[in-house]
Design an enzyme around this catalytic site. Sequence first.
Site, PDB file in Angstrom:
ATOM      1  N   HIS A   1     -61.695  43.498  13.779  1.00 47.62           N
ATOM      2  CA  HIS A   1     -60.272  43.673  13.502  1.00 47.62           C
ATOM      3  C   HIS A   1     -59.738  44.860  14.283  1.00 47.62           C
ATOM      4  O   HIS A   1     -60.387  45.905  14.397  1.00 47.62           O
ATOM      5  CB  HIS A   1     -60.027  43.880  12.002  1.00 47.62           C
ATOM      6  CG  HIS A   1     -58.602  43.708  11.613  1.00 47.62           C
ATOM      7  ND1 HIS A   1     -57.698  44.750  11.593  1.00 47.62           N
ATOM      8  CD2 HIS A   1     -57.896  42.595  11.250  1.00 47.62           C
ATOM      9  CE1 HIS A   1     -56.511  44.293  11.224  1.00 47.62           C
ATOM     10  NE2 HIS A   1     -56.603  42.992  11.007  1.00 47.62           N
ATOM     11  N   HIS A   2     -58.523  44.709  14.821  1.00 51.06           N
ATOM     12  CA  HIS A   2     -57.958  45.730  15.714  1.00 51.06           C
ATOM     13  C   HIS A   2     -57.691  47.048  14.996  1.00 51.06           C
ATOM     14  O   HIS A   2     -57.542  48.095  15.635  1.00 51.06           O
ATOM     15  CB  HIS A   2     -56.665  45.209  16.344  1.00 51.06           C
ATOM     16  CG  HIS A   2     -56.460  45.666  17.755  1.00 51.06           C
ATOM     17  ND1 HIS A   2     -56.660  46.969  18.159  1.00 51.06           N
ATOM     18  CD2 HIS A   2     -56.078  44.997  18.872  1.00 51.06           C
ATOM     19  CE1 HIS A   2     -56.410  47.077  19.450  1.00 51.06           C
ATOM     20  NE2 HIS A   2     -56.056  45.899  19.906  1.00 51.06           N
ATOM     21  N   SER A   3     -57.630  47.040  13.675  1.00 52.20           N
ATOM     22  CA  SER A   3     -57.400  48.289  12.945  1.00 52.20           C
ATOM     23  C   SER A   3     -58.573  49.242  13.065  1.00 52.20           C
ATOM     24  O   SER A   3     -58.436  50.441  12.819  1.00 52.20           O
ATOM     25  CB  SER A   3     -57.123  47.995  11.462  1.00 52.20           C
ATOM     26  OG  SER A   3     -58.230  47.346  10.857  1.00 52.20           O
TER      27      SER A   3
END
Length: 511
Positions: A175-177
């Site tokens: 996930h890009h977070s």
Amino acid sequence: MEPVGDLDSKQQALKPIQTKRSAAREVEGDGKKPEDIKEEEEEGEALSPVGRIFHETCFNVYVIAIAGFKIRINVDVVKANLEHSLLKHPRFSSLQVKDVKKDGGMKWVPTKVDLDKHIIIPSLHHTISSPDKMVEDYISNLSKTYIDYSKPLWELHILNIKTSDAESVAVFRIHHSLGDGMSLMSLVLACSRQISNPKALPTLPAKKTSNPDPVKSGRIWWTIRLVWNTIIDVLMFLATTLFLKDTMTPLSNGWKKGGGHVPRRFVYRTVSLDDIKQIKNGMKTTINDVVMGVSLAGLSRYLNRRYGETKEDKGAIEKKNNLPKNIRLRATLMMNIRPSPGLHALAEMMEKGSKAKWGNWIGSMLLPFAIALYDDPLDYVRQTKATIDRKKHSHEAIFTCFIMKTILKLFGVKVAAFLYHRVMNHTTICFSNVVGPMEEIGFYGHPMAFLAPSIYGQAQGLMIHFQSYINKMTFVLSVDEEIIPDPNQLCDDLEESLKFIKDAVIARGLV
């Protein structure tokens, strides 16, 4: 975990196998939301505002890294090494939970990682007629699902099946977070070592200064141009956010309103990096100029064909210019403003527990593509070089980052995510070019054949990513199939465009 050598042929080829505790959570919509997870007693670090943007419905972005290997993957070896490397990174061993004490924000809470929930082995038939298509379908199906919030937001899918360019394939889904794409890719590379020297980290080409300081005599004019270019670029960015849209073309997403989860298909093609360098040296440009020129040529060829599909004379489609005039087509480049952590810093962090810079510090740059059919193939490179040279002399990305951070502070995450989405929704392409290792590397002893990273969850119907590795360049397309139903044809157009440009360089005696 199911043994690698005992794959159940009775299972469907594309059905991921997980432990009983995590199998049900693979279906989209069945996973828990961050606010549904019981808050742990430990106090964790707050999730950055930019990190929270990636959890909004309209901007829920995942990084995909496809790696091919020259041997079958030993799952036990990978699992043992992950425990002593990747899991030492706090982002990969922490949950993201709702912080009820801070207005519903989110925070990182350390947790004990169960690798059986993260290492996923699909059940494969013993005989598959088209392994390449099976792998392509499997990765595409990943874009239809989310990772369960009850575990750290990363997975490693291992496909021990021989394809046309590898003996096995591994797919990281992150996930890009957890971090910007460049930092995440650097972290994966920090887990690898050179094949020729198993104790040495991969070597990346030295980054050259793109905008050197001017000589004293021209410094005033240089500064004036820099300020002027930055003002114009920031105004264009704001106009794009508010109302300025690209021309509707067969590549457009229809300017979809709001967010939503759109499945993607990932296709990739590997070409010779030496061919690209030959063009670079002959035209005295950069590798980035060349790959952007190839992209412009390939997109022009593809659009010309799509515009001519309604005409009766199919044989003359490619020879005739079917392109409308004055097409506005731009790529959004999401750029990390803070320098990404170096491989040595990341390796030391995982080995000794030291700290390395991390996070999402993102600015945006809008790059126009002058879509046209040029008589001289070299004009594609000349055109993109002029555009890139102009963009290098601007602080657009820095100021767009500052604007978005200001909006985050004043109006909150939802407004900032909405505006980010509008910028990408009003442009046509998302583009990225990443430099890879100069020598052959092994991921925990597995020699790597190719590396093909991409993302999904963005608004545009097309993402083009170029990734170099040793003497090869892999271009990866992430497409919305409703917009681009024939992504392999676009790959062909990019590959043929490279050949035409190279042939033109040789014919002119520029090598």
